[in-house]
Design a protein around this motif. Structure first.
Motif, PDB file in Angstrom:
ATOM      1  N   GLU A  30      21.000 -30.254   1.631  1.00 32.95           N
ATOM      2  CA  GLU A  30      21.993 -30.200   0.558  1.00 32.95           C
ATOM      3  C   GLU A  30      22.705 -28.851   0.556  1.00 32.95           C
ATOM      4  O   GLU A  30      23.930 -28.788   0.390  1.00 32.95           O
ATOM      5  N   ALA A  31      21.957 -27.767   0.750  1.00 30.69           N
ATOM      6  CA  ALA A  31      22.570 -26.434   0.756  1.00 30.69           C
ATOM      7  C   ALA A  31      23.621 -26.316   1.863  1.00 30.69           C
ATOM      8  O   ALA A  31      24.709 -25.775   1.642  1.00 30.69           O
ATOM      9  N   PHE A  32      23.302 -26.812   3.048  1.00 30.40           N
ATOM     10  CA  PHE A  32      24.259 -26.759   4.144  1.00 30.40           C
ATOM     11  C   PHE A  32      25.479 -27.630   3.847  1.00 30.40           C
ATOM     12  O   PHE A  32      26.623 -27.204   4.036  1.00 30.40           O
ATOM     13  N   ALA A  33      25.251 -28.852   3.377  1.00 21.57           N
ATOM     14  CA  ALA A  33      26.364 -29.763   3.092  1.00 21.57           C
ATOM     15  C   ALA A  33      27.294 -29.190   2.019  1.00 21.57           C
ATOM     16  O   ALA A  33      28.512 -29.319   2.123  1.00 21.57           O
ATOM     17  N   ARG A  34      26.740 -28.549   1.025  1.00 22.72           N
ATOM     18  CA  ARG A  34      27.585 -27.947  -0.024  1.00 22.72           C
ATOM     19  C   ARG A  34      28.400 -26.774   0.529  1.00 22.72           C
ATOM     20  O   ARG A  34      29.566 -26.617   0.191  1.00 22.72           O
ATOM     21  N   ALA A  35      27.787 -25.958   1.375  1.00 19.36           N
ATOM     22  CA  ALA A  35      28.483 -24.796   1.923  1.00 19.36           C
ATOM     23  C   ALA A  35      29.478 -25.180   3.009  1.00 19.36           C
ATOM     24  O   ALA A  35      30.544 -24.579   3.124  1.00 19.36           O
ATOM     25  N   TYR A  36      29.145 -26.173   3.809  1.00 21.46           N
ATOM     26  CA  TYR A  36      29.995 -26.604   4.912  1.00 21.46           C
ATOM     27  C   TYR A  36      30.642 -27.948   4.594  1.00 21.46           C
ATOM     28  O   TYR A  36      30.825 -28.782   5.467  1.00 21.46           O
ATOM     29  N   TRP A  37      31.041 -28.117   3.338  1.00 25.14           N
ATOM     30  CA  TRP A  37      31.667 -29.354   2.881  1.00 25.14           C
ATOM     31  C   TRP A  37      32.847 -29.734   3.762  1.00 25.14           C
ATOM     32  O   TRP A  37      33.114 -30.910   3.975  1.00 25.14           O
ATOM     33  N   HIS A  38      33.554 -28.715   4.294  1.00 29.46           N
ATOM     34  CA  HIS A  38      34.743 -28.997   5.105  1.00 29.46           C
ATOM     35  C   HIS A  38      34.391 -29.767   6.374  1.00 29.46           C
ATOM     36  O   HIS A  38      35.197 -30.570   6.841  1.00 29.46           O
ATOM     37  N   TRP A  39      33.206 -29.558   6.946  1.00 33.50           N
ATOM     38  CA  TRP A  39      32.807 -30.353   8.120  1.00 33.50           C
ATOM     39  C   TRP A  39      32.847 -31.829   7.782  1.00 33.50           C
ATOM     40  O   TRP A  39      33.368 -32.639   8.540  1.00 33.50           O
ATOM     41  N   PHE A  40      32.274 -32.177   6.646  1.00 32.23           N
ATOM     42  CA  PHE A  40      32.127 -33.581   6.263  1.00 32.23           C
ATOM     43  C   PHE A  40      33.442 -34.166   5.751  1.00 32.23           C
ATOM     44  O   PHE A  40      33.681 -35.358   5.893  1.00 32.23           O
ATOM     45  N   PHE A  41      34.288 -33.329   5.215  1.00 30.19           N
ATOM     46  CA  PHE A  41      35.642 -33.740   4.810  1.00 30.19           C
ATOM     47  C   PHE A  41      36.501 -34.017   6.045  1.00 30.19           C
ATOM     48  O   PHE A  41      37.159 -35.059   6.136  1.00 30.19           O
ATOM     49  N   LEU A  42      36.479 -33.108   7.014  1.00 27.66           N
ATOM     50  CA  LEU A  42      37.356 -33.224   8.180  1.00 27.66           C
ATOM     51  C   LEU A  42      37.007 -34.397   9.086  1.00 27.66           C
ATOM     52  O   LEU A  42      37.868 -34.873   9.829  1.00 27.66           O
ATOM     53  N   ILE A  43      35.768 -34.872   9.055  1.00 27.38           N
ATOM     54  CA  ILE A  43      35.384 -35.981   9.935  1.00 27.38           C
ATOM     55  C   ILE A  43      35.671 -37.355   9.332  1.00 27.38           C
ATOM     56  O   ILE A  43      35.450 -38.373   9.997  1.00 27.38           O
ATOM     57  N   GLN A  44      36.200 -37.386   8.133  1.00 23.35           N
ATOM     58  CA  GLN A  44      36.552 -38.666   7.522  1.00 23.35           C
ATOM     59  C   GLN A  44      37.686 -39.321   8.314  1.00 23.35           C
ATOM     60  O   GLN A  44      38.488 -38.639   8.953  1.00 23.35           O
ATOM     61  N   PRO A  45      37.778 -40.644   8.270  1.00 23.88           N
ATOM     62  CA  PRO A  45      38.821 -41.326   9.047  1.00 23.88           C
ATOM     63  C   PRO A  45      40.235 -40.870   8.681  1.00 23.88           C
ATOM     64  O   PRO A  45      40.529 -40.602   7.508  1.00 23.88           O
ATOM     65  N   ALA A  46      41.071 -40.822   9.701  1.00 24.84           N
ATOM     66  CA  ALA A  46      42.498 -40.513   9.498  1.00 24.84           C
ATOM     67  C   ALA A  46      43.116 -41.664   8.721  1.00 24.84           C
ATOM     68  O   ALA A  46      42.668 -42.799   8.832  1.00 24.84           O
ATOM     69  N   PRO A  47      44.111 -41.366   7.943  1.00 23.93           N
ATOM     70  CA  PRO A  47      44.808 -40.095   7.774  1.00 23.93           C
ATOM     71  C   PRO A  47      44.456 -39.359   6.476  1.00 23.93           C
ATOM     72  O   PRO A  47      45.144 -38.425   6.107  1.00 23.93           O
ATOM     73  N   MET A  48      43.377 -39.745   5.796  1.00 20.53           N
ATOM     74  CA  MET A  48      43.086 -39.153   4.494  1.00 20.53           C
ATOM     75  C   MET A  48      42.958 -37.629   4.531  1.00 20.53           C
ATOM     76  O   MET A  48      43.679 -36.942   3.795  1.00 20.53           O
ATOM     77  N   PRO A  49      42.092 -37.037   5.374  1.00 23.17           N
ATOM     78  CA  PRO A  49      42.009 -35.575   5.339  1.00 23.17           C
ATOM     79  C   PRO A  49      43.321 -34.897   5.728  1.00 23.17           C
ATOM     80  O   PRO A  49      43.710 -33.884   5.131  1.00 23.17           O
ATOM     81  N   GLU A  50      43.998 -35.473   6.716  1.00 28.56           N
ATOM     82  CA  GLU A  50      45.279 -34.898   7.142  1.00 28.56           C
ATOM     83  C   GLU A  50      46.268 -34.855   5.979  1.00 28.56           C
ATOM     84  O   GLU A  50      46.945 -33.842   5.774  1.00 28.56           O
ATOM     85  N   ARG A  51      46.370 -35.948   5.244  1.00 27.22           N
ATOM     86  CA  ARG A  51      47.317 -35.994   4.110  1.00 27.22           C
ATOM     87  C   ARG A  51      47.004 -34.923   3.081  1.00 27.22           C
ATOM     88  O   ARG A  51      47.917 -34.279   2.550  1.00 27.22           O
ATOM     89  N   LEU A  52      45.734 -34.752   2.781  1.00 28.21           N
ATOM     90  CA  LEU A  52      45.359 -33.768   1.766  1.00 28.21           C
ATOM     91  C   LEU A  52      45.613 -32.347   2.253  1.00 28.21           C
ATOM     92  O   LEU A  52      46.090 -31.505   1.482  1.00 28.21           O
ATOM     93  N   ILE A  53      45.317 -32.065   3.503  1.00 29.01           N
ATOM     94  CA  ILE A  53      45.585 -30.730   4.052  1.00 29.01           C
ATOM     95  C   ILE A  53      47.095 -30.477   4.102  1.00 29.01           C
ATOM     96  O   ILE A  53      47.567 -29.410   3.695  1.00 29.01           O
ATOM     97  N   GLU A  54      47.842 -31.449   4.602  1.00 28.78           N
ATOM     98  CA  GLU A  54      49.293 -31.283   4.733  1.00 28.78           C
ATOM     99  C   GLU A  54      49.986 -31.154   3.380  1.00 28.78           C
ATOM    100  O   GLU A  54      51.053 -30.542   3.296  1.00 28.78           O
TER     101      GLU A  54
END
Length: 181
Positions: A30-54
């Motif tokens: 849990e500690a790693f997932a909370r700190a490195y949340w971006h890893w788990f966000f970025l691996i989500q299927p396209a285009p959701m993370p891309e839209r949010l970043i853009e």
């Protein structure tokens, strides 16, 4: 992956604030997932993370980089502006996500196959991490790298995740002799 897939192209490797990716995913807490949340966000299927970043590249850069040990204070404002500008480029967010998607899919498959076949990194590795960082708190970097490599040295530096920005002199004192070796 480059060092395992093309060992003739890598004579030595300097690894900064990272354990082997397979070890990090398999050892996720849990500690790693909370700190490195971006890893788990970025691996989500396209285009959701891309839209949010853009939608707001500046907010993304500032949130990811600013939540670490030193916050944004370790970065020259010009460097931060360059990161934001780079994410404004067409396709940049998609490329960022695809790199993380690969690390959580095909790269893990290859890492598992290498482990099963007993393939190891033979070139010297110098592993450095921030003693105030998540990698230090959640993993044992030297042990993790020694599980996959034959010649591993290194240790913590007095900083968080961004070694080059937070502890440049200490980093150079390690990098230059190692690369000259």
């Amino acid at each position: 992956r480059l060092a395992l897939d093309h060992p003739q192209a890598v004579t030595r490797a300097m690894l900064l604030d990272i354990a082997p990716t397979l070890a990090m995913y398999e050892g996720t807490t849990e500690a790693f997932a909370r700190a490195y949340w971006h890893w788990f966000f970025l691996i989500q299927p396209a285009p959701m993370p891309e839209r949010l970043i853009e939608a707001d590249p500046r907010a993304y850069v500032h949130e990811v980089m600013g939540r670490r040990h030193a916050g944004l204070s370790a970065f020259d404002p010009r460097a931060l502006a360059a990161y934001v500008e780079a994410l404004h480029q067409p396709g940049a967010a998609h490329g960022l996500c695809e790199d993380y998607r690969a690390s959580a899919s095909i790269d893990l498959d290859h890492d598992r196959a290498d482990r099963a076949a007993g393939r190891r990194l033979a070139m010297p590795l110098r592993v450095l991490w921030g003693e105030q960082g998540v990698v230090h708190r959640c993993f044992r970097p030297l042990e993790a790298w020694r599980a996959v490599a034959d010649d591993v040295s290194g240790g913590p530096l007095p900083c968080g995740h961004y070694l080059a920005e937070e502890a440049p002199e200490a980093l150079l004192a390690q990098v230059l002799p190692f690369l000259d070796g």
